[in-house]
Write an enzyme that holds these catalytic residues in place. Structure first.
Site, PDB file in Angstrom:
ATOM      1  N   HIS A  93       0.829  -1.255  -0.096  1.00 53.22           N
ATOM      2  CA  HIS A  93       0.071   0.066  -0.197  1.00 53.22           C
ATOM      3  C   HIS A  93       0.777   1.468  -0.107  1.00 53.22           C
ATOM      4  CE1 HIS A  93      -3.385  -2.577   0.337  1.00 53.22           C
ATOM      5  NE2 HIS A  93      -4.102  -1.647   1.100  1.00 53.22           N
ATOM      6  N   HIS A 153       0.588  -2.485   9.273  1.00 55.62           N
ATOM      7  CA  HIS A 153       2.179  -2.775   8.986  1.00 55.62           C
ATOM      8  C   HIS A 153       2.928  -1.950  10.211  1.00 55.62           C
ATOM      9  CE1 HIS A 153       1.989  -4.536   5.000  1.00 55.62           C
ATOM     10  NE2 HIS A 153       1.198  -3.825   4.867  1.00 55.62           N
TER      11      HIS A 153
END
Length: 332
Positions: free
Chosen positions: A211, A296
């Site tokens: 992303h 993340h």
């Protein structure tokens, strides 16, 4: 022709009534682009700043901090990439509409924004072929980087390779009657999407943030291509809104007299193509912040940023040191 003292140097001034001759074109007086006006590579620092702010919020905010997790039993792998925390925010869930239909299809929206931008760009005839060739080449280079990083890199994509190299593997969600056999089979899977399709989950390795990579690459690519398209247009110092206002009051003869000024409709299309591009870039920045907050680890976000940054720098700024590359791919 008397001399005039100017800035400590004597310059010649034409006599009254004497016409000054135009200077001959030469490399020294040929207009050159002002390098100070181009986007600076230091503007790319906005990306680590966004990631740092998002990561800080995820640590300091009581809403974003995950609840404490009990110690795992020996031999059980921790899922560090997608911790099981309650969805306290709409954007903390992976199934939010922006993630499903914008980020997951991010390169489609980037490509569409670039196509609309180029369809409404009006480079002069002498520059048209070179402009479109170099734009297409830069798009191909960015797409190759996106494809190798997130889709396929002579086998699994780069983000999948880094995950398995650092000890990551695919595990089943739940053990059933064939649990051992299923678990052994899943350990042979080397791709995140394949693991998910098989009913497993990706655990244990360094998961480069796809992303972050895609959102940084998309937004920087579109911003720089917008600058280049405006620079290469027939009237680089006239905004689309000003062009539309001028075209509204121009006759056909006046358009021809200034070298074929665009119609009011064409100028308005140029305005709306830019609004669409601004929308894509704005969503890129917003979803980058959401990724920084909710998904993340810091190192995984940093590695995604690094790959995107190297791609952007290679396409647009390496020409500062390799003139031949600038002659081929263009740039800023």
């Amino acid at each position: 022709m008397p001399a005039v003292q100017r800035n400590g140097r004597s310059t010649a001034r034409p006599e009254e009534g004497e016409k000054s001759k135009p200077e001959a074109a030469s490399p020294s007086n040929t207009p050159m682009p002002n390098s100070r006006e181009r986007p600076s590579p230091y503007l790319l620092l906005i990306y680590p700043i966004i990631l740092a702010l998002g990561s800080a919020y995820s640590v300091l905010s009581p809403v974003a901090v995950p609840p404490p997790v009990a110690p795992l039993a020996p031999g059980v792998t921790a899922e560090i990439n997608s911790p099981a925390i309650p969805h306290t925010n709409y954007f903390s869930g992976k199934r939010n509409i922006f993630n499903l239909y914008f980020v997951k299809r991010g390169w489609f929206w980037t490509t569409l924004a670039l196509i609309l931008l180029q369809l409404s760009t009006r480079p002069p005839p002498a520059l048209k072929q070179k402009h479109y060739f170099q734009t297409a080449l830069r798009y191909i280079l960015a797409t190759v980087s996106w494809f190798l990083t997130t889709q396929w890199c002579f086998g699994p994509a780069l983000i999948d390779r880094s995950f398995t190299i650092t000890g990551g593997h695919c595990e089943p969600h739940l053990m059933n009657g064939n649990g051992l056999k299923e678990a052994v089979h899943m350990t042979t899977i080397t791709s995140g999407p394949v693991c998910k399709a098989a009913g497993g989950r990706w655990r244990g390795g360094h998961d480069i943030s796809g992303h972050v990579f895609m959102l940084v690459l998309s937004s920087a690519f579109l911003i720089y291509e917008l600058y280049i398209s405006d620079r290469d247009s027939s009237h680089p110092h006239v905004s689309p809104k000003a062009a539309a206002a001028l075209a509204h009051d121009m006759t056909e003869e006046e358009r021809r007299a200034v070298g074929g000024w665009e119609s009011e409709t064409a100028a308005k299309i140029r305005i709306w193509s830019r609004y669409f591009l601004y929308g894509v870039v704005g969503l890129d920045f917003w979803m980058l912040m959401m990724t920084a907050i909710w998904f993340h680890t810091w190192l995984e976000k940093l590695s995604g940023l690094l790959i995107a940054g190297l791609t952007v720098y290679g396409i647009y700024f390496v020409g500062d040191y390799v003139p031949h590359w600038r002659g081929v791919a263009g740039g800023l």
